[in-house]
Design an enzyme around this catalytic site. Structure first.
Site, PDB file in Angstrom:
ATOM      1  CG  ASN A  40      -1.805  21.989 -19.561  1.00  0.00           C
ATOM      2  OD1 ASN A  40      -0.831  22.396 -18.925  1.00  0.00           O
ATOM      3  ND2 ASN A  40      -2.979  21.774 -18.988  1.00  0.00           N
ATOM      4  CG  HIS A 126      -3.122  14.304 -12.129  1.00  0.00           C
ATOM      5  ND1 HIS A 126      -4.464  14.063 -12.326  1.00  0.00           N
ATOM      6  CD2 HIS A 126      -2.950  15.632 -12.324  1.00  0.00           C
ATOM      7  CE1 HIS A 126      -5.070  15.189 -12.647  1.00  0.00           C
ATOM      8  NE2 HIS A 126      -4.169  16.160 -12.655  1.00  0.00           N
ATOM      9  CD  GLU A 170       1.835  12.508 -13.100  1.00  0.00           C
ATOM     10  OE1 GLU A 170       2.276  13.557 -13.594  1.00  0.00           O
ATOM     11  OE2 GLU A 170       1.002  12.489 -12.174  1.00  0.00           O
ATOM     12  CB  SER A 174       0.939  17.848 -13.975  1.00  0.00           C
ATOM     13  OG  SER A 174       0.673  17.522 -12.630  1.00  0.00           O
ATOM     14  CG  ASP A 199      -0.690  10.495 -16.643  1.00  0.00           C
ATOM     15  OD1 ASP A 199      -0.430  11.098 -17.693  1.00  0.00           O
ATOM     16  OD2 ASP A 199      -1.638  10.805 -15.899  1.00  0.00           O
ATOM     17  CG  HIS A 202       1.860  17.146 -18.324  1.00  0.00           C
ATOM     18  ND1 HIS A 202       1.204  18.335 -18.546  1.00  0.00           N
ATOM     19  CD2 HIS A 202       1.204  16.536 -17.305  1.00  0.00           C
ATOM     20  CE1 HIS A 202       0.203  18.454 -17.686  1.00  0.00           C
ATOM     21  NE2 HIS A 202       0.179  17.374 -16.918  1.00  0.00           N
ATOM     22  CE  LYS A 233      -2.936  17.352 -18.890  1.00  0.00           C
ATOM     23  NZ  LYS A 233      -3.880  18.373 -18.418  1.00  0.00           N
TER      24      LYS A 233
END
Ligand SMILES: Cc1ncc(COP(=O)(O)O)c(C=O)c1O
Length: 381
Positions: A40, A126, A170, A174, A199, A202, A233
């Site tokens: 990541n 997640h 998110e 992910s 979140d 990423h 990440k």
């Protein structure tokens, strides 16, 4: 070892044996020459010279460990500087650094919602968020992935509550590399007054004019009530953070989150490398559109080669193969052909959606795409 325990462990491990779902650890060599499409480190900052030098300097100044939990002596001026930098960058007044993103999500969602509250969460959030929600005692309802019509319907359906409604999403998922319309989420939040936990794990570094993430990219900087992010990440370091507009959120975590209070704090070196990485990310203004264009190019080429991959421009491209056996076969062939990839299988993803999760990175050679495609085409489906 206790015989009953051993029998229980063997039984549950046996259920994974033979079903292509058993996980095995593989130790990576420092000089593995393969093209890395698995980790990541999207901006390639874990090995960036400026970041590495900042780490070495911090090791000399602070040593290898924080040596204590944060309320004892583990919290240093470096951690404080990092949380203030992260908060200012992403438009929040308050930040708190935690040891991992998993701990940060578990702390926020395990600690803030209570019995009597409702948590409306995307079906693919997640595992760390679910772990928190399940521990919180709040009622959980899950809406179909990225389906904000369904979320809106749920918000209408919820009877007037004494408690709080939390919405959990998110910004880049992910395992799917997609995300919701944050502008619409922001306007739903204004209409319904829920607490939005977002979140950004990423998205950081890859999106936004200054690289602060998807809220910045979609023009809704700091719209969520609480942001969780990770340093592990795009920031090429290790650790995580929680940002909020209200000081009470930070204070509550400092006082009540076991993940924060009762654990040796993140090593200062990780805070130092994250700080250096933020500086580097801010400089990559012109590179970001090129990174997003690379993602589009990979997706288009995979589609042209008859692989079903969704449109998008995030660093994560799910090459969905379905069956776990097939997914493993693809991963093994790719690995032995010079690509570091991992086979993502249930329960990490829903059944029959096994996939190779391609993760792109800054610095990937242009030749990687044609050679990846030629290996893929050589694998019989
Ligand atoms: C969306 C999301 N949140 C949180 C985490 C956990 O972050 P960390 O690796 O820092 O524990 C992950 C890690 O895979 C993730 O994908």
């Amino acid at each position: 070892m206790n015989a009953a325990l051993l029998q229980r462990l063997r039984k549950s491990l046996g259920e994974r044996q033979g079903s292509s779902l058993r996980r095995k650890l593989v130790a990576r060599a420092a000089d593995d020459p393969r093209i890395n499409l698995a980790d990541n480190d999207y901006l390639g900052l874990a090995r960036d010279p400026v970041v590495v030098e900042a780490g070495i300097a911090a090791l000399r100044t602070w040593g290898a460990s924080s040596s204590a939990s944060p309320l004892v002596t583990g919290y240093t001026q470096l951690h404080q500087q990092l949380e203030q930098t992260l908060a200012a960058w992403q438009g929040y007044a308050h930040g708190l650094v935690l040891n991992t993103g998993f701990a940060a999500n578990a702390a926020v969602l395990g600690g803030l919602p209570k019995a009597g509250d409702v948590v409306l969460a995307d079906r693919l959030v997640h595992a760390s968020m679910l772990e928190g929600i399940m521990a919180s005692g709040a009622r959980l309802r899950r809406f179909p992935h990225n389906d904000l019509d369904a979320l809106e319907l749920m918000l209408h359906e919820e009877p007037a509550l004494e408690g709080v409604i939390f919405v959990v999403t998110e910004s880049v998922y992910s395992m799917d590399g997609d995300g919701p319309d944050l502008r619409r989420l922001s306007s739903l939040r204004q209409r319904f007054g829920f607490c939005w936990v977002l979140d950004e794990a990423h998205a950081t570094g890859w999106y936004g004019e200054t690289g602060s993430g998807m809220q910045e990219h979609q023009g809704v900087l700091a719209a969520a009530d609480i942001v969780v992010g990770t340093l592990g990440k795009g920031l090429g370091s290790q650790g995580a953070y929680v940002l909020s507009h209200a000081s009470e959120v930070r204070d509550a975590l400092v006082n009540f989150a076991g993940e924060f209070v009762y654990s040796t704090y993140l090593a200062p070196v990780n805070a130092a490398t994250a700080l250096a990485a933020i500086g580097r990310i801010r400089e990559l203004v012109e590179e970001r559109p090129r990174l997003q264009a690379m993602s589009v190019e990979w997706r288009d080429a995979l589609c042209a080669a008859d692989f079903a991959v969704p449109a998008g421009d995030s660093p994560i491209i799910p090459l969905i193969l379905g069956d776990s056996d097939v997914t493993l076969r693809y991963a093994e062939t790719l690995r032995s052909s010079g690509f570091m990839v991992s086979a993502i299988r249930p329960p990490t993803v829903p059944v029959r959606t096994g996939r190779i999760r391609i993760s792109l990175r800054r610095g990937l050679e242009a030749s990687a795409l044609p050679s990846f495609l030629s290996v893929l085409k050589g694998i019989s489906r």
